[in-house]
Design an enzyme around this catalytic site. Structure first.
Site, short mmCIF file in Angstrom:
data_model
loop_
_atom_site.label_atom_id
_atom_site.label_comp_id
_atom_site.label_asym_id
_atom_site.label_seq_id
_atom_site.Cartn_x
_atom_site.Cartn_y
_atom_site.Cartn_z
N CYS A 187 -1.03 5.63 10.48
CA CYS A 187 0.42 4.82 10.93
C CYS A 187 0.12 3.39 11.46
O CYS A 187 -0.80 3.36 12.41
CB CYS A 187 1.13 5.64 12.03
SG CYS A 187 1.59 7.32 11.52
N CYS A 190 1.68 -3.05 15.34
CA CYS A 190 1.66 -2.65 13.87
C CYS A 190 0.87 -3.75 13.08
O CYS A 190 1.41 -4.95 13.13
CB CYS A 190 3.18 -2.25 13.71
SG CYS A 190 3.17 -2.14 11.65
N GLU A 222 10.46 -2.34 6.66
CA GLU A 222 11.45 -1.66 7.30
C GLU A 222 12.50 -1.21 6.27
O GLU A 222 13.32 -2.03 5.86
CB GLU A 222 12.10 -2.48 8.36
CG GLU A 222 13.50 -2.24 9.12
CD GLU A 222 13.39 -0.63 9.56
OE1 GLU A 222 12.61 -0.31 10.21
OE2 GLU A 222 14.48 0.06 9.25
N LEU A 229 10.81 5.04 18.00
CA LEU A 229 11.47 4.77 19.65
C LEU A 229 10.33 3.91 20.47
O LEU A 229 10.57 2.76 20.96
CB LEU A 229 11.84 6.11 20.13
CG LEU A 229 13.04 5.89 21.23
CD1 LEU A 229 14.32 5.03 20.69
CD2 LEU A 229 13.20 7.14 21.89
N CYS A 260 6.69 -6.13 15.23
CA CYS A 260 6.26 -4.96 16.39
C CYS A 260 4.67 -5.26 16.49
O CYS A 260 3.94 -5.31 15.54
CB CYS A 260 6.53 -3.70 16.03
SG CYS A 260 8.10 -3.28 15.60
N GLU A 271 0.79 -1.07 0.09
CA GLU A 271 0.16 -0.10 -0.01
C GLU A 271 0.95 1.36 0.00
O GLU A 271 2.03 1.29 0.28
CB GLU A 271 -0.89 -0.01 1.35
CG GLU A 271 -2.08 -1.10 1.02
CD GLU A 271 -3.02 -1.39 2.38
OE1 GLU A 271 -4.09 -1.54 2.09
OE2 GLU A 271 -2.28 -1.11 3.58
N CYS A 330 6.38 -7.16 6.74
CA CYS A 330 7.74 -6.62 7.37
C CYS A 330 7.93 -7.79 8.44
O CYS A 330 7.28 -8.60 8.98
CB CYS A 330 7.13 -5.49 8.19
SG CYS A 330 8.45 -4.64 9.48
N CYS A 380 3.56 8.58 1.17
CA CYS A 380 4.09 7.54 2.41
C CYS A 380 4.53 6.28 1.55
O CYS A 380 3.50 5.64 1.10
CB CYS A 380 3.08 7.55 3.41
SG CYS A 380 3.83 6.16 4.53
#
Ligand code: SAH
Length: 351
Positions: free
Chosen positions: A332, A115, A159, A212, A112, A88, A108, A101
């Site tokens: 996000c 996500c 990533e 972070l 995480c 996407e 990925c 974006c």
């Protein structure tokens, strides 16, 4: 490697056009990368040549769906790649600028938990042409609305610094051929130290954003698994070196998760990290967006603003990011290219 329209090099284009005068290569190159026209629209070329170029330079992205947010200012593109995997791209229109974006991988591998892309797992790396094409196709869409794309953020699926080489080639193309300035290009990373160091050794001073989310290793190990390999102290050193090499502002992304990383003690720890940097870091606070596989909620609005105020009082610049495109799962952490359960399937129009 197969040749694609936006992955091709100038020399390869020369060979494809074998026998054509040199200025034709320049015309087509300009058409592709600075005027964003398709070969069929290149009216400065003879008709047969347009058809030949069109056939010789296939596109890499096949549109599947395009979703537009209720406010009309966020557009999400779902593309199918040649091997059937999906990615996407998001186009965000602001009053004074437009940002694309881009995804750098299908899926990925960083896992995480909060996500949606991480929840879906890894399919494959994207090549440089697939990354550049996302920008060009979104730019063509913006152009049709009378808008120009000014910024590109590498914050879509994947990533970027686990796929540094193609990411770097795509940055060079956007800079050298599409004329975008390095200050308008931002690479976001979960904190892959060798990738940060590699990018630091490259000639363009692109912006670096680091996801972070936690300011001590115990918490970050739980939220961002790769922290076990690249712990915070080492990561901060790599960030310092990047800043020293580039003189650019560093930003830290911080998805605010209820009770988990939104307490006053978290702000104190984060402020310590920000202030110890070579150049002070800017903090982007992102209220956690809902994803199918993560049960914890985002922080309440009042907590987000209190956290921001506390950071400011501690001398750290912090901005609360507006959640754009949550109604089309374009915000996000929500990009899953249809691999997860739809979180909010309110509108999903066929292109
Ligand atoms: N892998 C890179 C690029 C992705 S950028 C990186 O991690 O930086 C996408 C940003 O959205 C990252 O900062 C990511 O941590 C954040 N994010 C992921 N899931 C989110 C969610 N559910 N809500 C808000 N932000 C999220």
């Amino acid at each position: 490697m197969t040749i694609t329209r936006y992955g091709i090099s100038r020399d390869e284009l020369g060979s494809v056009l074998d026998g054509q005068p040199r200025y034709r290569v320049d015309q087509i190159w300009r058409g592709l990368f600075s005027e964003y026209t398709s070969p069929a629209e290149m009216t400065n070329l003879p008709k047969e040549l347009r058809a030949k170029v069109d056939a010789a330079l296939p596109l890499a992205l096949e549109p599947v769906t395009e979703s537009v947010s209720d406010r009309g200012d966020t557009i999400k593109f779902l593309w199918k790649l040649d091997d059937d995997s999906r990615i996407e791209t998001v186009l965000m229109l602001y009053p004074d600028r437009a940002t694309v974006c881009v995804s750098t991988q299908a899926g990925c591998a960083m896992a995480c938990g909060f996500c949606a892309t991480g929840q879906a797992g890894f399919a494959r790396h994207l090549d440089s042409g697939e990354i550049v094409e996302q920008v060009i196709r979104a730019t063509q869409r913006a152009k049709a609305m009378g808008r120009r794309v000014s910024n590109v953020v590498y914050m879509g699926m994947g990533e970027p610094l686990a796929n540094e080489e193609p990411v770097w080639s795509s940055l060079v193309r956007l800079h050298d051929d599409c004329g975008m300035s390095a200050r308008h290009l931002t690479v976001s990373t979960v904190g892959i130290i060798p990738g940060i160091r590699k990018l630091a050794s490259r000639p363009l001073p692109v912006n670096l954003a680091v996801s972070l989310h936690a300011a001590n290793d115990a918490k970050r190990d739980a939220l961002v698994p790769i922290n076990k390999r690249y712990p915070i102290a080492d990561l901060m050193e790599a960030c310092d070196d990047y800043l020293e090499a580039k003189g650019r502002r560093l930003s830290f992304e911080w998805a605010m998760i209820d009770q988990l990383n939104d307490q006053p003690s978290d702000a104190v720890e984060l402020a310590d990290l920000c202030r110890s940097r070579f150049l002070p870091a800017h903090v982007n606070l992102i209220p956690l967006n809902p994803t199918p596989g993560y049960p914890v909620r985002g922080s309440a609005k009042s907590r987000v603003y209190a956290f921001r105020d506390q950071l400011e009082a501690l001398g750290v610049n912090a901005t609360v990011r507006r959640n754009r495109g949550t109604d089309i799962d374009a915000a996000c952490g929500q990009l899953a290219a249809g691999q997860g359960v739809q979180i909010n399937p309110r509108r999903n129009t066929q292109d």
